[in-house]
Design an enzyme around this catalytic site. Structure first.
Site, PDB file in Angstrom:
ATOM      1  N   SER A 261      20.583  50.671  52.188  1.00  7.19           N
ATOM      2  CA  SER A 261      20.927  52.057  51.857  1.00  7.19           C
ATOM      3  C   SER A 261      22.090  52.082  50.870  1.00  7.19           C
ATOM      4  O   SER A 261      22.751  51.075  50.647  1.00  7.19           O
ATOM      5  CB  SER A 261      21.329  52.815  53.122  1.00  7.19           C
ATOM      6  OG  SER A 261      22.604  52.362  53.551  1.00  7.19           O
ATOM      7  N   LYS A 262      22.307  53.260  50.332  1.00  9.16           N
ATOM      8  CA  LYS A 262      23.407  53.448  49.391  1.00  9.16           C
ATOM      9  C   LYS A 262      24.731  53.104  50.070  1.00  9.16           C
ATOM     10  O   LYS A 262      25.626  52.548  49.469  1.00  9.16           O
ATOM     11  CB  LYS A 262      23.397  54.893  48.916  1.00  9.16           C
ATOM     12  CG  LYS A 262      24.550  55.252  48.010  1.00  9.16           C
ATOM     13  CD  LYS A 262      24.299  56.551  47.304  1.00  9.16           C
ATOM     14  CE  LYS A 262      25.570  57.337  47.029  1.00  9.16           C
ATOM     15  NZ  LYS A 262      26.759  56.555  46.773  1.00  9.16           N
ATOM     16  N   ARG A 263      24.816  53.443  51.365  1.00 13.71           N
ATOM     17  CA  ARG A 263      26.058  53.168  52.091  1.00 13.71           C
ATOM     18  C   ARG A 263      26.385  51.673  52.139  1.00 13.71           C
ATOM     19  O   ARG A 263      27.543  51.289  52.085  1.00 13.71           O
ATOM     20  CB  ARG A 263      25.999  53.758  53.501  1.00 13.71           C
ATOM     21  CG  ARG A 263      27.050  54.853  53.668  1.00 13.71           C
ATOM     22  CD  ARG A 263      26.891  55.617  54.963  1.00 13.71           C
ATOM     23  NE  ARG A 263      25.607  56.307  54.992  1.00 13.71           N
ATOM     24  CZ  ARG A 263      24.760  56.251  56.016  1.00 13.71           C
ATOM     25  NH1 ARG A 263      25.051  55.523  57.085  1.00 13.71           N
ATOM     26  NH2 ARG A 263      23.630  56.923  55.981  1.00 13.71           N
TER      27      ARG A 263
END
Ligand code: GLU
Length: 510
Positions: A261-263
């Site tokens: 994910s972007k996180r």
């Protein structure tokens, strides 16, 4: 007859293209090129609520930067256009009508509140054969009522009529045969009158058919939609020309636990987008591979190996080699860990391949940004400096850390090196060294080295101490390439100037 390979990359412009989407585009491209086929870029923008301005341009720019060529698309044109779904409303309307007329779809008037209520009353509610007759639709209502509602402009949707109890087979070229029973599927919405647009499922199938797509290569997250798509092809009478399905493995977090994910990128400091993205709403900036200094060839090579291997342990492959070697048989079924450290290694390998004159041009803006007057240095000077240090760099920016002393005298000296190498007596030895350097006829590396080493040996000085003190004075710390190669490039006056400065500025360690 073998059918012509035609593949499509079909992103929805709902934000910046994720690195997983780039891999999907790449595999489509490699497959198309290998088979002398066509690569289509179709913009799937039927979900008007999720449209993000700038996202389509971003997709084009990212693919162009990476060298993923498009044969047919919004910009490229082609015989199967338009290539943007919002410009194909007539086509979808016509196809919705075909299904309605054939009794393969029906009109439903249930409001969001009514659907909400059904869900609240029946846990696991699904709009299907078991429930549809209790809902408000063209199957359950008298036909006069249906006509009245439509003529009054009541919003409706068109749902796909799924017959229960059928085994639906999806043959995926990576995963093999997957069979599911149609009873678990719901009557999916295919079209909404409110915005006169189809949903993803209808538009996707109609377009793949009309664009004569031969292989649908896409992310694993779309696998659950495949049985429904098989049934849709059948309902239209297109089962014979249905494309083959290929669902690519997920990209996983670097530790392999769950979807990337972007996180994860934010947390571990690597980009998950090809280009930097400025969110038009929040103003938030997400980093991109391009702006971080990655070479497109390195990103391509890195991504190609996330979910595919060439069958041996070859790692460095340029686009042409990837095209030649790519095969669906060597795509893995299980998720691919996003080992971003390996991405840096790839960048290093590709940086080493960049011709030095090109690297010189890439380095110039970095020099300028660090306050170096470019006019003071010839291209030859810059490229010789780069050649000496590049083996230690992963990115063009790293070259500055490795080569700064070729362009600036030290503005300080490393404490720990002073402690170790600059003792009582060192300034005097450095004075003596200045004399030796001044006496040289030839200041080149190969001529200076034996003379200086001879002098050290004659005097019985400690080789390591003298040479490291010399290095500390010229470089500012005890690291860098071969000492006499450095002095040859910066030249005698600069070398002596730096020695004098060090003698004045460095206080000998106790
Ligand atoms: N528009 C879908 C997406 O955004 C396309 C999925 C497909 O390739 O069928 O990924």
């Amino acid at each position: 007859m073998e059918r012509k390979v035609r593949v499509r990359f079909a992103p929805s412009p709902t934000g910046p293209l994720h690195i997983g989407g780039v891999r999907t585009a790449l595999y489509n491209f490699l497959f198309a090129r290998q088979h002398g086929g066509d690569m289509i870029l179709r913009i799937e923008d039927t979900d008007s609520n999720r449209f993000v301005p700038g996202a389509e341009d971003y997709i084009n720019e990212a693919l162009a930067w990476l060298g993923i060529g498009i044969d047919e698309g919004v910009r490229e044109g082609g015989a199967y256009g338009p290539y943007k779904q919002s410009e194909r409303r007539d086509i979808y309307r016509e196809h919705v009508k075909l299904l309605l007329d054939a009794g393969k779809a029906y009109i439903a008037f249930d409001t969001p509140a009514e659907l909400e209520k059904a869900r609240a009353e029946h846990p696991n509610f699904q709009y299907d054969a078991t429930t549809r007759m209790q809902m408000r639709n063209s199957l359950s209502l008298p036909s006069e009522e249906v006509e009245r509602l439509i003529s009054e402009g009541t919003p409706y949707v068109v749902r796909f009529l799924i017959e229960p109890g059928r085994d639906v087979e999806v043959n995926d070229l990576i995963r093999g045969k997957v069979t599911i029973n149609s009873s678990i599927l719901d009557d999916k919405v295919l079209y909404k009158s409110a915005d006169d647009l189809p949903t993803y499922h209808l538009a996707n199938i109609v377009d793949d058919h009309l664009m004569e797509v031969s292989h649908v290569i896409r992310g694993e997250e779309w696998l659950p939609s495949a049985p429904l798509h098989v049934l849709l092809y059948e309902a239209f009478g297109w089962a014979d020309t249905r494309p083959d399905f290929v669902h690519l493995p997920l990209l996983l977090k670097p530790d392999g636990k769950g979807k990337l994910s972007k996180r994860d990128g934010d947390r571990l400091g690597f980009p998950v987008f090809p280009l930097e993205w400025h969110d038009p709403k929040s103003g938030e900036i997400s980093s991109g591979y391009r702006e971080k200094g990655y070479l497109p060839e390195a990103v391509i090579n890195f991504l190609a190996l996330l979910g595919w291997n060439p069958g041996d342990d070859t790692e460095i492959m340029d686009m042409q080699q990837l095209i030649d070697k790519f095969s669906l048989e060597h795509c893995s079924r299980s998720g691919a860990r996003f080992a971003f450290e390996k991405g840096k290694w790839f960048n290093h390998e590709y940086l080493m391949k960049v011709p030095v004159d090109e690297l010189t041009n890439m380095f110039k803006p970095v020099l300028e940004a660090n306050g170096v007057m470019l006019s003071a240095y010839s291209d030859e000077y810059i490229s010789r400096a780069i050649d000496m240090v590049k083996s230690r760099a992963n990115f063009v920016n790293d070259l500055w850390d490795q080569a700064r002393f070729f362009f600036k005298e030290p503005d300080g000296y490393a404490e720990k090196d002073i402690k170790k190498r600059w003792k009582e007596g060192t300034p005097e030895i450095m004075e003596e060294l200045i004399g030796v350097l001044e006496s040289l006829d030839d200041f080149s590396s190969s001529a200076a080295e034996p003379v200086v080493l001879g002098w050290i040996a004659n005097k019985g000085y400690h080789l390591g101490n003298v040479m490291n003190a010399f290095r500390l004075a010229v470089v500012g710390e005890c690291k860098g390439p071969h000492m006499f190669d450095i002095t040859e490039l910066i030249g005698r006056p600069e070398t002596i100037k730096r020695l004098r400065k060090a003698i004045i500025e460095i206080a000998p360690a106790e």
